[in-house]
Design a protein around this motif. Structure first.
Motif, PDB file in Angstrom:
ATOM      1  N   UNK A   1       0.834  -1.178   0.000  1.00 23.72           N
ATOM      2  CA  UNK A   1       0.000   0.000   0.000  1.00 23.72           C
ATOM      3  C   UNK A   1       0.878   1.240   0.000  1.00 23.72           C
ATOM      4  N   UNK A   2       0.571   2.194  -0.813  1.00 24.33           N
ATOM      5  CA  UNK A   2       1.386   3.418  -0.867  1.00 24.33           C
ATOM      6  C   UNK A   2       1.121   4.316   0.339  1.00 24.33           C
ATOM      7  N   UNK A   3       2.113   5.113   0.692  1.00 26.60           N
ATOM      8  CA  UNK A   3       1.972   6.062   1.792  1.00 26.60           C
ATOM      9  C   UNK A   3       0.988   7.149   1.404  1.00 26.60           C
ATOM     10  N   UNK A   4       0.216   7.631   2.381  1.00 29.84           N
ATOM     11  CA  UNK A   4      -0.761   8.685   2.122  1.00 29.84           C
ATOM     12  C   UNK A   4      -0.227  10.063   2.475  1.00 29.84           C
ATOM     13  N   UNK A   5       0.939  10.110   3.127  1.00 29.71           N
ATOM     14  CA  UNK A   5       1.529  11.403   3.480  1.00 29.71           C
ATOM     15  C   UNK A   5       3.046  11.266   3.561  1.00 29.71           C
ATOM     16  N   UNK A   6       3.717  12.407   3.565  1.00 27.14           N
ATOM     17  CA  UNK A   6       5.174  12.412   3.693  1.00 27.14           C
ATOM     18  C   UNK A   6       5.591  11.853   5.043  1.00 27.14           C
ATOM     19  N   UNK A   7       4.851  12.185   6.085  1.00 26.44           N
ATOM     20  CA  UNK A   7       5.181  11.709   7.430  1.00 26.44           C
ATOM     21  C   UNK A   7       5.080  10.181   7.503  1.00 26.44           C
ATOM     22  N   UNK A   8       4.055   9.621   6.879  1.00 22.66           N
ATOM     23  CA  UNK A   8       3.883   8.171   6.871  1.00 22.66           C
ATOM     24  C   UNK A   8       5.020   7.505   6.099  1.00 22.66           C
ATOM     25  N   UNK A   9       5.447   8.124   5.015  1.00 22.71           N
ATOM     26  CA  UNK A   9       6.543   7.583   4.213  1.00 22.71           C
ATOM     27  C   UNK A   9       7.848   7.593   5.013  1.00 22.71           C
ATOM     28  N   UNK A  53       5.857  13.587  -4.379  1.00 24.74           N
ATOM     29  CA  UNK A  53       5.222  14.703  -5.078  1.00 24.74           C
ATOM     30  C   UNK A  53       3.700  14.651  -4.905  1.00 24.74           C
ATOM     31  N   UNK A  54       3.150  15.767  -4.439  1.00 23.08           N
ATOM     32  CA  UNK A  54       1.700  15.861  -4.280  1.00 23.08           C
ATOM     33  C   UNK A  54       1.162  15.305  -2.982  1.00 23.08           C
ATOM     34  N   UNK A  55       2.017  14.789  -2.125  1.00 19.17           N
ATOM     35  CA  UNK A  55       1.565  14.237  -0.851  1.00 19.17           C
ATOM     36  C   UNK A  55       1.526  15.337   0.195  1.00 19.17           C
ATOM     37  N   UNK A  56       0.503  15.329   1.068  1.00 19.70           N
ATOM     38  CA  UNK A  56       0.497  16.304   2.169  1.00 19.70           C
ATOM     39  C   UNK A  56       1.558  15.917   3.200  1.00 19.70           C
ATOM     40  N   UNK A  57       1.979  16.876   4.018  1.00 20.84           N
ATOM     41  CA  UNK A  57       2.966  16.577   5.059  1.00 20.84           C
ATOM     42  C   UNK A  57       2.399  15.562   6.051  1.00 20.84           C
ATOM     43  N   UNK A  58       1.136  15.742   6.430  1.00 24.69           N
ATOM     44  CA  UNK A  58       0.469  14.817   7.353  1.00 24.69           C
ATOM     45  C   UNK A  58      -0.901  14.467   6.785  1.00 24.69           C
ATOM     46  N   UNK A  59      -1.332  13.249   7.041  1.00 29.80           N
ATOM     47  CA  UNK A  59      -2.630  12.789   6.599  1.00 29.80           C
ATOM     48  C   UNK A  59      -3.700  13.423   7.491  1.00 29.80           C
ATOM     49  N   UNK A  60      -4.811  13.857   6.913  1.00 28.82           N
ATOM     50  CA  UNK A  60      -5.875  14.449   7.733  1.00 28.82           C
ATOM     51  C   UNK A  60      -6.563  13.340   8.524  1.00 28.82           C
TER      52      UNK A  60
END
Length: 63
Positions: A1-9, A53-60
């Motif tokens: 599953x791909x990361x949904x945010x930069x923080x998760x990555x 690219x295009x990922x938020x810093x944190x997931x809402x």
């Protein structure tokens, strides 16, 4: 599953490094600590290699 945010990555990358022995497991904090225990190396690799690219810093919280 791909990361949904930069923080998760970033957390997945830290957990992957610990699983491979590049860093000590005791150095992990927060989400990366749980990820290291609950996810396989392949799952962590997939999440950590997600494009930023295009990922938020944190997931809402609503997602």
């Amino acid at each position: 599953m791909p990361a949904k945010s930069k923080a998760q990555q970033k957390a997945a990358g830290a957990a992957l490094a610990a699983k491979r022995g590049d860093i000590k497991k005791s150095e992990l904090k927060g989400a990366s600590k749980g990820m290291e225990k609950s996810m396989s190396e392949g799952e962590l690799k997939e999440m950590a290699s997600t494009k930023r690219k295009g990922k938020p810093e944190h997931k809402s919280k609503s997602e």
